[in-house]
Design a protein around this motif. Structure first.
Motif, PDB file in Angstrom:
ATOM      1  N   SER A  23       0.835  -1.204   0.000  1.00 45.97           N
ATOM      2  CA  SER A  23       0.000   0.000   0.000  1.00 45.97           C
ATOM      3  C   SER A  23       0.869   1.252   0.000  1.00 45.97           C
ATOM      4  O   SER A  23       1.580   1.513   0.984  1.00 45.97           O
ATOM      5  CB  SER A  23      -0.910   0.016   1.233  1.00 45.97           C
ATOM      6  OG  SER A  23      -1.516   1.287   1.379  1.00 45.97           O
ATOM      7  N   PRO A  24       0.823   2.057  -1.067  1.00 42.53           N
ATOM      8  CA  PRO A  24       1.589   3.310  -1.076  1.00 42.53           C
ATOM      9  C   PRO A  24       1.028   4.340  -0.094  1.00 42.53           C
ATOM     10  O   PRO A  24       1.756   5.220   0.364  1.00 42.53           O
ATOM     11  CB  PRO A  24       1.457   3.795  -2.524  1.00 42.53           C
ATOM     12  CG  PRO A  24       0.227   3.138  -3.044  1.00 42.53           C
ATOM     13  CD  PRO A  24       0.091   1.833  -2.322  1.00 42.53           C
ATOM     14  N   THR A  25      -0.250   4.226   0.227  1.00 42.77           N
ATOM     15  CA  THR A  25      -0.871   5.162   1.165  1.00 42.77           C
ATOM     16  C   THR A  25      -0.474   4.843   2.602  1.00 42.77           C
ATOM     17  O   THR A  25      -0.046   5.706   3.357  1.00 42.77           O
ATOM     18  CB  THR A  25      -2.408   5.120   1.038  1.00 42.77           C
ATOM     19  OG1 THR A  25      -2.764   5.303  -0.324  1.00 42.77           O
ATOM     20  CG2 THR A  25      -3.061   6.184   1.898  1.00 42.77           C
ATOM     21  N   LYS A  26      -0.627   3.570   2.970  1.00 41.62           N
ATOM     22  CA  LYS A  26      -0.313   3.156   4.343  1.00 41.62           C
ATOM     23  C   LYS A  26       1.179   2.935   4.553  1.00 41.62           C
ATOM     24  O   LYS A  26       1.662   2.961   5.681  1.00 41.62           O
ATOM     25  CB  LYS A  26      -1.070   1.862   4.668  1.00 41.62           C
ATOM     26  CG  LYS A  26      -2.582   1.965   4.523  1.00 41.62           C
ATOM     27  CD  LYS A  26      -3.214   0.580   4.569  1.00 41.62           C
ATOM     28  CE  LYS A  26      -4.688   0.619   4.223  1.00 41.62           C
ATOM     29  NZ  LYS A  26      -5.270  -0.723   4.045  1.00 41.62           N
ATOM     30  N   GLN A  27       1.907   2.650   3.450  1.00 41.66           N
ATOM     31  CA  GLN A  27       3.337   2.330   3.516  1.00 41.66           C
ATOM     32  C   GLN A  27       3.603   1.028   4.276  1.00 41.66           C
ATOM     33  O   GLN A  27       4.578   0.893   5.007  1.00 41.66           O
ATOM     34  CB  GLN A  27       4.128   3.480   4.124  1.00 41.66           C
ATOM     35  CG  GLN A  27       4.213   4.705   3.231  1.00 41.66           C
ATOM     36  CD  GLN A  27       5.062   4.464   1.980  1.00 41.66           C
ATOM     37  OE1 GLN A  27       6.245   4.181   2.063  1.00 41.66           O
ATOM     38  NE2 GLN A  27       4.428   4.569   0.803  1.00 41.66           N
ATOM     39  N   PHE A  28       2.719   0.056   4.068  1.00 41.60           N
ATOM     40  CA  PHE A  28       2.874  -1.285   4.621  1.00 41.60           C
ATOM     41  C   PHE A  28       2.813  -2.306   3.495  1.00 41.60           C
ATOM     42  O   PHE A  28       2.157  -2.083   2.468  1.00 41.60           O
ATOM     43  CB  PHE A  28       1.744  -1.619   5.610  1.00 41.60           C
ATOM     44  CG  PHE A  28       1.846  -0.941   6.937  1.00 41.60           C
ATOM     45  CD1 PHE A  28       2.859  -1.267   7.819  1.00 41.60           C
ATOM     46  CD2 PHE A  28       0.919   0.021   7.304  1.00 41.60           C
ATOM     47  CE1 PHE A  28       2.944  -0.639   9.061  1.00 41.60           C
ATOM     48  CE2 PHE A  28       0.997   0.658   8.533  1.00 41.60           C
ATOM     49  CZ  PHE A  28       2.024   0.325   9.413  1.00 41.60           C
ATOM     50  N   TYR A  29       3.491  -3.455   3.691  1.00 42.84           N
ATOM     51  CA  TYR A  29       3.248  -4.620   2.834  1.00 42.84           C
ATOM     52  C   TYR A  29       2.522  -5.664   3.674  1.00 42.84           C
ATOM     53  O   TYR A  29       2.678  -5.716   4.904  1.00 42.84           O
ATOM     54  CB  TYR A  29       4.554  -5.188   2.255  1.00 42.84           C
ATOM     55  CG  TYR A  29       5.491  -5.830   3.247  1.00 42.84           C
ATOM     56  CD1 TYR A  29       5.318  -7.160   3.670  1.00 42.84           C
ATOM     57  CD2 TYR A  29       6.572  -5.125   3.781  1.00 42.84           C
ATOM     58  CE1 TYR A  29       6.185  -7.746   4.579  1.00 42.84           C
ATOM     59  CE2 TYR A  29       7.438  -5.707   4.685  1.00 42.84           C
ATOM     60  CZ  TYR A  29       7.243  -7.021   5.085  1.00 42.84           C
ATOM     61  OH  TYR A  29       8.101  -7.603   5.996  1.00 42.84           O
ATOM     62  N   HIS A  30       1.719  -6.481   3.020  1.00 37.33           N
ATOM     63  CA  HIS A  30       0.989  -7.525   3.738  1.00 37.33           C
ATOM     64  C   HIS A  30       0.702  -8.677   2.789  1.00 37.33           C
ATOM     65  O   HIS A  30       0.303  -8.457   1.639  1.00 37.33           O
ATOM     66  CB  HIS A  30      -0.331  -6.995   4.308  1.00 37.33           C
ATOM     67  CG  HIS A  30      -1.081  -8.030   5.101  1.00 37.33           C
ATOM     68  ND1 HIS A  30      -0.719  -8.376   6.389  1.00 37.33           N
ATOM     69  CD2 HIS A  30      -2.133  -8.819   4.775  1.00 37.33           C
ATOM     70  CE1 HIS A  30      -1.544  -9.319   6.815  1.00 37.33           C
ATOM     71  NE2 HIS A  30      -2.403  -9.597   5.861  1.00 37.33           N
ATOM     72  N   CYS A  31       0.942  -9.905   3.268  1.00 38.05           N
ATOM     73  CA  CYS A  31       0.604 -11.090   2.480  1.00 38.05           C
ATOM     74  C   CYS A  31      -0.594 -11.775   3.119  1.00 38.05           C
ATOM     75  O   CYS A  31      -0.539 -12.166   4.294  1.00 38.05           O
ATOM     76  CB  CYS A  31       1.783 -12.063   2.408  1.00 38.05           C
ATOM     77  SG  CYS A  31       1.364 -13.579   1.509  1.00 38.05           S
TER      78      CYS A  31
ATOM     79  N   CYS B 232       0.549 -15.895   3.771  1.00 37.26           N
ATOM     80  CA  CYS B 232       1.384 -16.364   4.892  1.00 37.26           C
ATOM     81  C   CYS B 232       1.374 -15.422   6.083  1.00 37.26           C
ATOM     82  O   CYS B 232       1.916 -15.750   7.137  1.00 37.26           O
ATOM     83  CB  CYS B 232       2.823 -16.595   4.427  1.00 37.26           C
ATOM     84  SG  CYS B 232       3.735 -15.066   4.023  1.00 37.26           S
ATOM     85  N   GLY B 233       0.778 -14.230   5.931  1.00 33.69           N
ATOM     86  CA  GLY B 233       0.688 -13.299   7.047  1.00 33.69           C
ATOM     87  C   GLY B 233       1.870 -12.373   7.198  1.00 33.69           C
ATOM     88  O   GLY B 233       1.926 -11.590   8.150  1.00 33.69           O
ATOM     89  N   ALA B 234       2.846 -12.444   6.288  1.00 27.33           N
ATOM     90  CA  ALA B 234       4.002 -11.536   6.364  1.00 27.33           C
ATOM     91  C   ALA B 234       3.505 -10.092   6.307  1.00 27.33           C
ATOM     92  O   ALA B 234       2.640  -9.755   5.499  1.00 27.33           O
ATOM     93  CB  ALA B 234       4.961 -11.805   5.214  1.00 27.33           C
ATOM     94  N   HIS B 235       4.055  -9.243   7.159  1.00 25.74           N
ATOM     95  CA  HIS B 235       3.556  -7.866   7.256  1.00 25.74           C
ATOM     96  C   HIS B 235       4.681  -6.979   7.766  1.00 25.74           C
ATOM     97  O   HIS B 235       5.493  -7.401   8.594  1.00 25.74           O
ATOM     98  CB  HIS B 235       2.376  -7.809   8.237  1.00 25.74           C
ATOM     99  CG  HIS B 235       1.897  -6.409   8.510  1.00 25.74           C
ATOM    100  ND1 HIS B 235       0.947  -5.801   7.727  1.00 25.74           N
ATOM    101  CD2 HIS B 235       2.261  -5.505   9.459  1.00 25.74           C
ATOM    102  CE1 HIS B 235       0.737  -4.570   8.199  1.00 25.74           C
ATOM    103  NE2 HIS B 235       1.523  -4.381   9.241  1.00 25.74           N
ATOM    104  N   GLY B 236       4.767  -5.758   7.256  1.00 28.49           N
ATOM    105  CA  GLY B 236       5.776  -4.854   7.784  1.00 28.49           C
ATOM    106  C   GLY B 236       5.939  -3.584   6.992  1.00 28.49           C
ATOM    107  O   GLY B 236       5.180  -3.286   6.064  1.00 28.49           O
ATOM    108  N   THR B 237       6.969  -2.835   7.362  1.00 29.75           N
ATOM    109  CA  THR B 237       7.305  -1.561   6.747  1.00 29.75           C
ATOM    110  C   THR B 237       8.457  -1.758   5.768  1.00 29.75           C
ATOM    111  O   THR B 237       8.937  -2.881   5.567  1.00 29.75           O
ATOM    112  CB  THR B 237       7.728  -0.558   7.827  1.00 29.75           C
ATOM    113  OG1 THR B 237       8.940  -1.045   8.433  1.00 29.75           O
ATOM    114  CG2 THR B 237       6.667  -0.427   8.905  1.00 29.75           C
TER     115      THR B 237
END
Length: 578
Positions: A50-58, A61-66
């Protein structure tokens, strides 16, 4: 120390899309970008940025972060290395916090993380001073380069060597971190003495514990780990995983071995995708962690009795975490070898050829159950079914479970229907019961909804929002902290607001907010959504306050009421009639 203000400014300047796109090509997908997840194998994209939130999320598998988290997770960088890389990308210079020498120095209470890191640096420096320890590692075929990569060190003989590192040797953090031990007489001494030291890292690359291996083969125990601490839980951590993540993804598999020296020796020969459990059997937590990196896990055990016992425990502990997309297999080396000795004698190619012949989990289970059972008599088959039943009950993956059931039925000379009528096995075709969706928004979700809109648009928050919030519940605290953070950072991206909140709000609530933020529709009119949530919450707090006042006034006798309280009681009564 890198100032927190710099980290926040960096996150505001960096574009996570640019950072991730360099490693994992992204495609535009509505308001976001998508790709096949770089952290696990998949055929259709479930990884979003997400370019707005600046997070990635899968969502797979649940991978998530900045952006920082991505560099640490994907490239295996430490936190400081990731910050430096991002700063170079946007042309910023990383400052360091320094102590004001004009101010008097106060007694510093060393924290767990800092004490472990200082101890790791001490052990690493001591290795260079010990010809005996260096000679031992050379004899095991270890190069200085690999020893440096794993930050291998040496704890010298002696009872209180760490006192030279920590002048305040009585600091409670040293005992909580597992660096020192206190005897019955109250005397403190170093836990690790005359041992090769292997730092254990968490997913951020921070030292959370140690493993110590004896140099003298007559000393016991051979391996000695840090105790369980607030930072280190053996059943959740795997030695070498932080350094092995990239190699695991490149190889498409993870190799689980028994000891630190196995991991380090295999890396010396180019097999860098090995990890080791930390003095405990492999747990479902370990399997779940590895599943985030790969769909194939190979367990490699010594062929002796202890290795066979460890393999069976690993297989049984893995069953609850098993999925149909995960391939688990078992490799048993000759009795006279462990991975360390085998790779040194036969080399990488021979070892990897053995990995390819590893026994699949289902085959291993059947072999183990029938090893001492001839399956000739009726009693043999009954015993076989009795031993297989609890194993089959633990497998939730439908296809894997069905395949094993068919094989068990064949060996017991029963049809699968006959076997299932005899045994208590879960129904594989039964759809999971799903809770009915709630039609009305709960109070909790209303608080969260308002927080989400503030996080997305902090500039829309007003100081007056702090005036109508009363109470001291978790949700009340969440609202106050979010409002205050947004007022301090009105032009910051959601990633910065969330980072600030992580240090102020309970971790479980932050985890919930993160989940809700992942699925928040970015096409919403946030200003309208915030206005609506604000209005509902203000009304909710007003009603709660009026109810509290009514309860307070109602406890007084009528003769004791003031004129104002009589008017309040009359007005509230009128509202209730309406």
């Amino acid at each position: 120390m890198i100032p927190e203000s710099f980290i926040q400014e960096l996150l505001n300047r960096v574009d996570i899309v640019d950072v991730i796109d360099k490693s994992t090509p992204l495609k535009k997908a509505g308001a976001n970008y998508s790709a096949c997840c770089p952290f696990h194998n998949e055929k259709s994209p479930s990884f979003t940025v997400s370019p707005t939130k600046q997070f990635y999320h899968c969502f797979g598998c649940g991978a998530h972060g900045t952006a920082v988290g991505f560099l640490m997770e994907y490239q295996g960088l430490s936190f400081v290395e990731a910050i430096n890389d991002l700063a170079r990308m946007v042309g910023m210079v990383v400052p360091q916090e320094t102590r004001d020498t004009n101010k008097p120095e106060h007694k510093v209470v060393v924290g767990l993380q800092e004490s472990l890191q200082q101890a790791a640096q001490y052990y690493k420096a001591e290795l260079k001073k010990s010809p005996r320890a260096i000679e031992y590692l050379k004899a095991r075929g270890l190069s200085g380069q690999v020893a440096a990569k794993f930050q291998v060190g040496y704890a010298p003989a002696g009872w209180q060597n760490l006192q030279s590192v920590f002048p305040n040797y009585d600091n409670e953090a040293l005992s909580v971190a597992g660096l020192v031990v206190e005897n019955d007489q109250g005397r403190r001494y170093d836990r690790f003495r005359d041992r090769i030291m292997f730092p254990i890292h968490d997913q951020k690359g921070q030292v959370i514990g140690f493993g110590g291996r004896v140099i003298n083969p007559e000393d016991t125990p051979k391996y000695y780990n840090s105790p369980e601490t607030p930072l280190f839980q053996k059943g959740h951590e795997l030695y070498g995983l932080f350094l092995a993540r990239r190699a695991i993804r490149d190889a498409g598999r993870a190799l689980v071995v028994e000891g630190y020296m196995d991991v380090v020796a295999l890396a010396q020969y180019g097999i860098e995708y090995a990890v080791a459990a930390l003095g405990t059997a492999t747990t479902p937590f370990h399997i779940t962690k590895l599943m985030r990196q790969t769909d194939e896990v190979v367990f490699c055990f010594d062929g002796d009795k202890a290795g066979l016992t460890a393999a069976w425990r690993a297989a049984m502990n893995a069953l609850p975490a098993l999925t149909d997309g995960l391939k688990l297999s078992f490799l048993f080396l000759p009795k006279e070898h462990d991975p360390d000795s085998y790779v040194r004698e036969f080399g990488k190619e021979k070892f990897e050829a053995e990995i390819k012949t590893a026994m699949p989990l289902s085959q291993y289970i059947l072999k183990h159950l029938s090893e001492d059972n001839p399956l000739q008599s009726q009693e043999d088959k009954v015993r076989f079914l009795n031993e297989a039943e609890p194993i089959m009950q633990q497998i939730n993956a439908p296809r894997s479970a069905m395949y094993l059931r068919k094989k068990v039925a064949e060996l017991a000379q029963l049809s699968i229907d006959e076997m299932q009528s005899l045994l208590k096995l879960p129904n594989l075709n039964k759809a999971p019961v799903q809770a009915r969706p709630k039609l009305t928004r709960t109070t909790n979700s209303l608080h969260h909804h308002f927080c989400l809109t503030m996080i997305m648009q902090p500039a829309l928050v007003d100081k007056s929002d702090l005036l109508w919030i009363t109470g001291s519940s978790d949700d009340d605290l969440l609202l106050r902290q979010t409002i205050e953070t947004c007022l301090m950072h009105p032009h910051s991206k959601p990633v910065v607001i969330m980072r600030e909140l992580e240090s102020k709000v309970d971790a479980n609530i932050i985890a919930e907010i993160k989940k809700e933020l992942n699925v928040l529709d970015e096409t919403l009119d946030l200003a309208q959504a915030m206005s609506g949530a604000r209005q509902q919450l203000k009304q909710l707090y007003l009603q709660k306050n009026e109810s509290a006042l009514l309860a307070q006034v109602s406890e007084k006798p009528l003769s004791a009421l003031t004129d104002d309280e009589r008017i309040l009681l009359r007005n509230l009564g009128s509202k209730a009639k309406k």
